[in-house]
Design an enzyme around this catalytic site. Sequence first.
Site, PDB file in Angstrom:
ATOM      1  CG  ASN A 253      -2.031   0.818   0.924  1.00 40.78           C
ATOM      2  OD1 ASN A 253      -2.299   1.438   0.097  1.00 40.78           O
ATOM      3  ND2 ASN A 253      -3.049   0.786   1.804  1.00 40.78           N
ATOM      4  CG  HIS A 284      -6.687   0.843   7.513  1.00 43.37           C
ATOM      5  ND1 HIS A 284      -5.369   1.593   7.608  1.00 43.37           N
ATOM      6  CD2 HIS A 284      -6.541   0.299   6.465  1.00 43.37           C
ATOM      7  CE1 HIS A 284      -4.637   1.029   6.808  1.00 43.37           C
ATOM      8  NE2 HIS A 284      -5.294   0.404   6.037  1.00 43.37           N
TER       9      HIS A 284
END
Length: 431
Positions: A253, A284
Amino acid sequence: MIIIGVENMHKYCFVFALGYLTVCQITRVYIFDYGQYSADFSGPMMIITQKITSLAYEIHDGMFRKDEELTASQRGLAVRRMPSLLEYLSYNCNFMGILAGPLCSYKDYITFIEGRSYHMTRSGENGKEEIQNERAEPSPNVAVIQKLLVCGLSLLFHLTISNTLPVEYNIDENFQATASWPTKVIYLYVSLLAARPKYYFAWTLADAINNAAGFGFRGYDENGTARWDLISNLRIQQIEMSTSFKMFLDNWNIQTALWLKRVCYERASLSPTIQTFVLSAIWHGVYPGYYLTFLTGVVMTLAARAMRNNFRHYFIKPPQLKLLYDVITWIVTQIAISYTVVPFVLLSVKPSFMFYSSWYYGLHVAGILVLLLLPVKKTQRGKNTQENVQLARSKKFDERENSLGQNSFSTTNNVCNQNQEIASRHSSLKQ
């Protein structure tokens, strides 16, 4: 951005955007669909939150702070004027990245939209940057086909193998009672290995979509081959062969890691590693498992850094010893990563603690002991010679653009990439 002004806009935008995202995450989790990975509105909101906060910090750096106060990456990405409404909406809501990203900097996006991403630069005899236009516009077809093949293989692996190796089996009572420790370790690694292809599929497909639209060109390598990895989100080979916790995080990521570094790590005055992991958890979502994973990640990261700083230099030579060190660190890293991210997959508190208790919190205890017993080197967050050189080059480039009557934020894509690469190397030194 307009009402608050450039002095404090980054703070207000950060709090508002992250707060709004958190409300969206709470709504998704506790009202709509707890425990499911279904795609919904919160995914695009996560990407837009990154873009809004990144742009706010880049405008603040470019229009309020002095160049000598900025790091190399901040100077390269600084935006020197307020974008128009059309530019702002185009950056946040363009069709290539609205669903799954990946994040890109505002300057990279504008450079692409204005058709300047294929203009390469080189150092002339007088030390100034000179634009080269000899090459034709490169085709993304080969890169897109390669990435679509990776997508196909990842999807096939996920549909055929991943479901037969569920992460939840790590906390199965019968498995915990009957399996030997080597079996538990191997299954932990294999089950988390099988869980990764769905991320490989989504991120590689998003990258391919941007490349197909012409976005993502990063210049040419030493062999003259076009590089289409400007906004790539992962490097699969480096992930699977990681020999340190940091190496894994640097290749997983990638654009989110860069966002965390730019808006948090580089600007935090106290415990930047802890603040960065906490921000990552908040971004998140609101599942407890996310917070368990990222808090564990803090311990693992700091412990791995301490081990590397204190022991790695003993194993550099001869090559056989270096190979042995790499093999051992690969095994330890893969186990530590798998151990850390189990709560991220399980999501809830009870199953996460069931897993950690079945391992007797072994890696937590080991990490804390390492931090208590080994000396930790202080990191230097100051400027180095490379940054000063890059500052001079950035100033020259801005002066040349101003003299041509262009927008001072329109530095070429190649220079911006050089800044990012230098900043990445600087960050590695700090780690």
